[in-house]
Write a protein that holds these residues in place. Structure first.
Motif, PDB file in Angstrom:
ATOM      1  N   LEU A 138      16.598  79.533  20.610  1.00 27.44           N
ATOM      2  CA  LEU A 138      16.347  78.217  20.413  1.00 27.44           C
ATOM      3  C   LEU A 138      14.802  77.926  20.569  1.00 27.44           C
ATOM      4  O   LEU A 138      14.042  78.670  21.412  1.00 27.44           O
ATOM      5  CB  LEU A 138      16.990  77.492  21.231  1.00 27.44           C
ATOM      6  CG  LEU A 138      18.673  77.482  21.252  1.00 27.44           C
ATOM      7  CD1 LEU A 138      19.328  76.635  22.575  1.00 27.44           C
ATOM      8  CD2 LEU A 138      18.823  76.307  20.192  1.00 27.44           C
ATOM      9  N   PRO A 139      14.084  76.878  19.987  1.00 25.39           N
ATOM     10  CA  PRO A 139      12.890  76.441  20.165  1.00 25.39           C
ATOM     11  C   PRO A 139      12.834  76.147  21.657  1.00 25.39           C
ATOM     12  O   PRO A 139      13.963  75.714  22.501  1.00 25.39           O
ATOM     13  CB  PRO A 139      12.475  75.171  19.495  1.00 25.39           C
ATOM     14  CG  PRO A 139      13.644  75.059  18.639  1.00 25.39           C
ATOM     15  CD  PRO A 139      14.824  75.774  19.254  1.00 25.39           C
ATOM     16  N   ALA A 140      11.657  76.456  22.331  1.00 23.73           N
ATOM     17  CA  ALA A 140      11.179  76.363  23.750  1.00 23.73           C
ATOM     18  C   ALA A 140      11.539  74.957  24.384  1.00 23.73           C
ATOM     19  O   ALA A 140      12.141  74.552  25.249  1.00 23.73           O
ATOM     20  CB  ALA A 140      10.046  76.851  24.285  1.00 23.73           C
ATOM     21  N   ALA A 141      10.995  74.010  23.447  1.00 23.41           N
ATOM     22  CA  ALA A 141      11.228  72.726  24.123  1.00 23.41           C
ATOM     23  C   ALA A 141      11.897  72.026  22.658  1.00 23.41           C
ATOM     24  O   ALA A 141      11.594  72.130  21.456  1.00 23.41           O
ATOM     25  CB  ALA A 141       9.859  71.955  24.091  1.00 23.41           C
ATOM     26  N   PRO A 142      13.158  71.097  23.009  1.00 24.19           N
ATOM     27  CA  PRO A 142      13.804  70.609  21.910  1.00 24.19           C
ATOM     28  C   PRO A 142      12.724  69.600  21.120  1.00 24.19           C
ATOM     29  O   PRO A 142      11.882  69.170  21.672  1.00 24.19           O
ATOM     30  CB  PRO A 142      14.958  69.627  22.617  1.00 24.19           C
ATOM     31  CG  PRO A 142      14.511  69.967  24.117  1.00 24.19           C
ATOM     32  CD  PRO A 142      13.581  70.848  24.271  1.00 24.19           C
ATOM     33  N   VAL A 143      13.076  69.573  19.719  1.00 27.54           N
ATOM     34  CA  VAL A 143      12.367  68.705  18.811  1.00 27.54           C
ATOM     35  C   VAL A 143      12.654  67.193  19.255  1.00 27.54           C
ATOM     36  O   VAL A 143      13.826  67.009  19.343  1.00 27.54           O
ATOM     37  CB  VAL A 143      12.642  68.915  17.365  1.00 27.54           C
ATOM     38  CG1 VAL A 143      11.908  68.136  16.562  1.00 27.54           C
ATOM     39  CG2 VAL A 143      12.218  70.617  17.257  1.00 27.54           C
ATOM     40  N   GLN A 144      11.548  66.450  19.456  1.00 28.07           N
ATOM     41  CA  GLN A 144      11.901  65.115  19.775  1.00 28.07           C
ATOM     42  C   GLN A 144      12.077  64.262  18.447  1.00 28.07           C
ATOM     43  O   GLN A 144      11.320  64.500  17.720  1.00 28.07           O
ATOM     44  CB  GLN A 144      10.691  64.366  20.471  1.00 28.07           C
ATOM     45  CG  GLN A 144      10.537  65.256  21.880  1.00 28.07           C
ATOM     46  CD  GLN A 144      11.358  64.604  22.818  1.00 28.07           C
ATOM     47  OE1 GLN A 144      11.775  63.336  22.646  1.00 28.07           O
ATOM     48  NE2 GLN A 144      11.762  65.439  23.845  1.00 28.07           N
ATOM     49  N   ARG A 145      13.158  63.624  18.492  1.00 25.38           N
ATOM     50  CA  ARG A 145      13.168  62.826  17.260  1.00 25.38           C
ATOM     51  C   ARG A 145      12.395  61.476  17.329  1.00 25.38           C
ATOM     52  O   ARG A 145      12.258  61.001  18.444  1.00 25.38           O
ATOM     53  CB  ARG A 145      14.820  62.233  17.353  1.00 25.38           C
ATOM     54  CG  ARG A 145      15.626  63.350  17.210  1.00 25.38           C
ATOM     55  CD  ARG A 145      16.580  62.997  15.966  1.00 25.38           C
ATOM     56  NE  ARG A 145      17.295  64.194  15.639  1.00 25.38           N
ATOM     57  CZ  ARG A 145      18.524  64.212  15.212  1.00 25.38           C
ATOM     58  NH1 ARG A 145      19.169  63.098  15.400  1.00 25.38           N
ATOM     59  NH2 ARG A 145      19.290  65.318  14.879  1.00 25.38           N
ATOM     60  N   GLN A 146      11.762  61.213  16.299  1.00 25.17           N
ATOM     61  CA  GLN A 146      11.144  59.895  16.109  1.00 25.17           C
ATOM     62  C   GLN A 146      11.825  58.739  16.228  1.00 25.17           C
ATOM     63  O   GLN A 146      13.089  58.629  15.739  1.00 25.17           O
ATOM     64  CB  GLN A 146      10.316  60.009  14.731  1.00 25.17           C
ATOM     65  CG  GLN A 146       9.180  61.137  14.508  1.00 25.17           C
ATOM     66  CD  GLN A 146       8.115  60.903  15.293  1.00 25.17           C
ATOM     67  OE1 GLN A 146       7.573  59.936  15.726  1.00 25.17           O
ATOM     68  NE2 GLN A 146       7.646  62.362  15.962  1.00 25.17           N
ATOM     69  N   ALA A 147      11.259  57.757  16.785  1.00 24.09           N
ATOM     70  CA  ALA A 147      12.239  56.456  16.874  1.00 24.09           C
ATOM     71  C   ALA A 147      12.007  55.934  15.488  1.00 24.09           C
ATOM     72  O   ALA A 147      11.204  56.114  14.966  1.00 24.09           O
ATOM     73  CB  ALA A 147      11.425  55.517  17.839  1.00 24.09           C
ATOM     74  N   ARG A 148      13.210  55.380  15.140  1.00 21.76           N
ATOM     75  CA  ARG A 148      13.321  54.617  13.936  1.00 21.76           C
ATOM     76  C   ARG A 148      12.450  53.350  13.794  1.00 21.76           C
ATOM     77  O   ARG A 148      12.549  52.509  14.755  1.00 21.76           O
ATOM     78  CB  ARG A 148      14.808  54.181  13.707  1.00 21.76           C
ATOM     79  CG  ARG A 148      15.264  54.033  12.239  1.00 21.76           C
ATOM     80  CD  ARG A 148      16.885  53.543  12.204  1.00 21.76           C
ATOM     81  NE  ARG A 148      17.521  54.724  12.278  1.00 21.76           N
ATOM     82  CZ  ARG A 148      18.510  54.847  11.411  1.00 21.76           C
ATOM     83  NH1 ARG A 148      18.881  53.697  10.750  1.00 21.76           N
ATOM     84  NH2 ARG A 148      19.416  55.783  11.207  1.00 21.76           N
ATOM     85  N   PRO A 149      11.698  53.500  12.495  1.00 20.24           N
ATOM     86  CA  PRO A 149      10.722  52.286  12.390  1.00 20.24           C
ATOM     87  C   PRO A 149      11.671  50.911  12.518  1.00 20.24           C
ATOM     88  O   PRO A 149      12.648  51.060  11.939  1.00 20.24           O
ATOM     89  CB  PRO A 149      10.028  52.441  11.143  1.00 20.24           C
ATOM     90  CG  PRO A 149      10.607  53.770  10.491  1.00 20.24           C
ATOM     91  CD  PRO A 149      11.368  54.256  11.531  1.00 20.24           C
ATOM     92  N   VAL A 150      11.011  50.117  13.081  1.00 18.03           N
ATOM     93  CA  VAL A 150      11.758  48.627  12.981  1.00 18.03           C
ATOM     94  C   VAL A 150      11.116  47.919  11.959  1.00 18.03           C
ATOM     95  O   VAL A 150      10.117  47.750  11.653  1.00 18.03           O
ATOM     96  CB  VAL A 150      11.460  47.878  14.197  1.00 18.03           C
ATOM     97  CG1 VAL A 150      12.361  46.581  14.525  1.00 18.03           C
ATOM     98  CG2 VAL A 150      11.916  48.927  15.459  1.00 18.03           C
ATOM     99  N   ALA A 151      12.169  47.104  11.017  1.00 18.15           N
ATOM    100  CA  ALA A 151      11.810  46.349   9.882  1.00 18.15           C
ATOM    101  C   ALA A 151      10.786  45.059  10.434  1.00 18.15           C
ATOM    102  O   ALA A 151      11.373  44.558  11.486  1.00 18.15           O
ATOM    103  CB  ALA A 151      12.893  45.992   9.087  1.00 18.15           C
ATOM    104  N   PRO A 152       9.669  44.657  10.038  1.00 20.41           N
ATOM    105  CA  PRO A 152       8.976  43.681  10.296  1.00 20.41           C
ATOM    106  C   PRO A 152       9.538  42.349  10.271  1.00 20.41           C
ATOM    107  O   PRO A 152      10.493  42.420   9.307  1.00 20.41           O
ATOM    108  CB  PRO A 152       7.591  43.796   9.361  1.00 20.41           C
ATOM    109  CG  PRO A 152       8.168  44.722   8.124  1.00 20.41           C
ATOM    110  CD  PRO A 152       9.148  45.453   8.699  1.00 20.41           C
TER     111      PRO A 152
END
Ligand code: HEC
Ligand code: HEC
Length: 152
Positions: A138-152
């Motif tokens: 496994l990768p040493a640190a879990p991959v962080q998911r990007q927050a979903r962009p909020v529609a303007p």
């Protein structure tokens, strides 16, 4: 038999991609000065071992299908043909990786036959994912998911 069918399936699905890739491949070979085109004529359905010089695992495969298999291996491992071959000496076994690839083919065929009832569930890509060395841990640190962009 089943394996051969799955290779056929693979060959058929890779065909479209190949049509586009062929002129590029040839141009590249010409550039590198290779006088010997590696492939048999498109309509050559003799068993691969008759049409080529050093076939050990793909015996019985129609010779015109080998091209699709080789391109799939290349792309599954994310390498060039020269990872396993010396350009222009395609039948030579001088590169160790070529022998290893034969063993890997047997492993994949055994998994298909013994664990998946002959169904093509495991391919080179299943493990390799475009890499020479499949990840073992496994990768040493879990991959962080990007927050979903909020529609303007
Ligand atoms: C991961 C290793 C690997 C890669 C990458 C690979 N090959 Fe191969 N190739 C093999 C092996 C193994 C065989 C022998 C198969 C057998 O024994 O049935 C082979 C056989 C061949 C043969 C038949 C030669 C003969 O006369 O016996 C040709 C031609 C060939 N490859 C061309 C290519 C080309 C062109 C590419 C790139 C598009 C390529 N290969 C990519 C492993 C590889
Ligand atoms: C079950 C998982 C699995 C499958 C399926 C698999 N491989 Fe591998 N392969 C590995 C592992 C693990 C290694 C060793 C990686 C390392 O040395 O870091 C490896 C190594 C290799 C190597 C040697 C790489 C090197 O640097 O020398 C070749 C060549 C190769 N595989 C080809 C193939 C081909 C071609 C297929 C499909 C016919 C295939 N593999 C299918 C797991 C797999």
């Amino acid at each position: 038999m089943r394996l051969r069918m799955s290779i056929r399936f693979l060959a058929v699905s890779a065909f479209g991609v190949l049509l586009a890739a062929v002129p590029m491949g040839y141009a590249q070979q010409a550039q590198q000065g290779d006088q010997r085109p590696p492939w048999v004529e498109d309509g050559d359905t003799r068993p691969a071992e008759e049409a080529y010089k050093n076939i050990k695992v793909f015996t019985g495969l129609p010779a015109n299908r080998l091209k699709a298999v080789m391109n799939t291996w290349k792309n599954s491992l994310g390498v060039e043909c020269t990872f396993c071959h010396t350009r222009g000496e395609w039948e030579s076994d001088s590169i160790e990786e070529k022998g290893f690839a034969r063993e890997m083919h047997k492993l994949t065929a055994d998994l298909t036959k013994n664990y998946f009832g002959g169904k093509e569930e495991v391919t080179c890509y299943t493990c390799h994912r475009g890499e020479k060395h499949p990840a073992k841990r496994l990768p040493a640190a879990p991959v962080q998911r990007q927050a979903r962009p909020v529609a303007p």
